[in-house]
Design an enzyme around this catalytic site. Structure first.
Site, PDB file in Angstrom:
ATOM      1  N   ARG A 127     -74.068  24.848 -77.748  1.00 46.58           N
ATOM      2  CA  ARG A 127     -74.175  26.190 -78.311  1.00 46.58           C
ATOM      3  C   ARG A 127     -74.055  27.211 -77.180  1.00 46.58           C
ATOM      4  NH1 ARG A 127     -73.168  24.397 -82.525  1.00 46.58           N
ATOM      5  NH2 ARG A 127     -74.439  24.296 -84.402  1.00 46.58           N
ATOM      6  N   HIS A 152     -64.552  26.801 -80.355  1.00 49.88           N
ATOM      7  CA  HIS A 152     -65.580  26.058 -81.129  1.00 49.88           C
ATOM      8  C   HIS A 152     -64.902  25.086 -82.103  1.00 49.88           C
ATOM      9  CE1 HIS A 152     -69.912  26.136 -82.902  1.00 49.88           C
ATOM     10  NE2 HIS A 152     -69.365  24.942 -83.003  1.00 49.88           N
TER      11      HIS A 152
HETATM   12  C1  OXD Z   1     -72.018  21.752 -85.745  1.00 54.56           C
HETATM   13  C2  OXD Z   1     -70.951  22.514 -85.051  1.00 54.56           C
HETATM   14  O1  OXD Z   1     -73.198  21.922 -85.414  1.00 54.56           O
HETATM   15  O2  OXD Z   1     -69.789  22.478 -85.507  1.00 54.56           O
HETATM   16  O3  OXD Z   1     -71.692  20.976 -86.662  1.00 54.56           O
HETATM   17  O4  OXD Z   1     -71.217  23.164 -84.041  1.00 54.56           O
END
Ligand code: OXD
Length: 309
Positions: free
Chosen positions: A224, A272
């Site tokens: 993250r 992402h």
């Molecule tokens: C998840 C993501 O947590 O795609 O699935 O980051």
């Protein structure tokens, strides 16, 4: 009894269709569809608007549509007494592992660097490291971390992992807790962050941590954006202490156009997309929990509210 899907990334219809393909009679609504909030028992959410869950007075479960649940805990207005579930999926773990392997191999062979040289018509071979000589350290040895660790071992890397409690993974050295973090870092050449984002791990990728890595270490953050202190990474890249970083996740997504990461020669960005929930493989576990709710059975893939993952 019905399901509402709440997400803001334009994928609501895709998930609704996938659920209906598996069970055409399933009462499932998108957040913006006409529906009776009182009939909703399960909310399938992905980065839902904060406060939106408070509309559902008979809700029985908040189901993350991904592996992460940090965005649910960040919603202070969620009904806090409800169970939270997440996706645990072999494809999600395998895709993540493939993404990280690709980054590591590209880094060892300087592929990013040569791409830039190619644009500038520079012919300059660099020394490279062999897999057997590289130790990869994984921050977070949960489901995703363990799949990656096993794949790296199969490739011939030296592998170690750090997590809050000690883990037993064949041929992987396990470091546990804050007391063992420094030793873990001191012997890590490539650091991969796969930690869940919680109060304890937020901002963990900071200057103090980077300085404990050997000079020339490479950072991969696929967890993250909230794990990383952006300015600390930039400082240590610019000072030459870190050789580079591959980032798939950011504080703000999409990353704002002015952010220095976009043009930084040592930063390799992806949008992402390291690992994305696959509808075919994930739908059965959502339906399984929906049936369990209907029958009053205990749910699978429950999240610990004390741990936050
Ligand atoms: C998840 C993501 O947590 O795609 O699935 O980051």
């Amino acid at each position: 009894m019905a399901i509402v899907i709440i997400r803001q990334d334009g994928k609501t219809d895709m998930w609704k269709e996938a659920l209906l393909a598996a069970d055409p009679n399933l009462p499932v609504f998108g957040y913006h569809d006409d529906h009776d909030p009182k009939g909703i028992k399960m909310a399938l959410v992905w980065k839902h608007p904060k406060g939106s869950l408070a509309n559902y007075s008979n809700l029985m479960c908040i189901a993350s549509n991904g592996a992460g649940v940090d965005f649910i805990f960040e919603d202070e207005d969620r009904p806090k007494h409800l169970p939270i579930t997440r996706i645990v999926d072999t494809y999600l773990a395998a895709d993540m592992s493939e993404h990280v392997l690709a980054l590591i191999l590209a880094n060892l062979k300087h592929l990013e660097h040569y791409k830039v040289d190619q644009f500038n018509k520079i012919w300059k071979p660099l020394q490279y490291l062999r897999i057997a000589d590289v130790r990869v350290g994984i921050l977070g040895l949960g489901t995703l971390g363990q799949v990656l660790a096993n794949d790296l071992v199969r490739f011939g890397f030296q592998v170690q992992g750090w997590s809050s409690s000690r883990k037993s993974v064949e041929k992987v050295k396990s470091f546990a807790g804050p007391d063992e973090l420094s030793d873990f870092l001191a012997s890590t050449k490539i650091l991969v962050c796969l930690l869940p984002l919680t109060d304890r791990t937020s901002d963990i990728l900071n200057k103090e941590l980077f300085e404990q890595l050997p000079k020339g270490a490479y950072i991969i953050n696929v967890a993250r954006g909230g794990h990383l202190v952006d300015k600390d990474l930039l400082e240590l890249l610019d000072s030459g202490h870190l050789s580079g970083a591959a980032l798939d996740v950011f504080h703000q997504e999409p990353l704002n156009q002015e952010h220095p990461f976009w043009e930084h020669p040592k930063v390799h960005m992806t949008p992402h997309y390291a690992s994305v929930s696959d509808t075919d493989s994930v739908v059965p576990q959502i339906l399984e929990n929906y049936r369990r709710l209907e029958n009053g059975d205990s749910l699978i893939n429950l999240v610990s509210k004390t741990k936050g993952y």
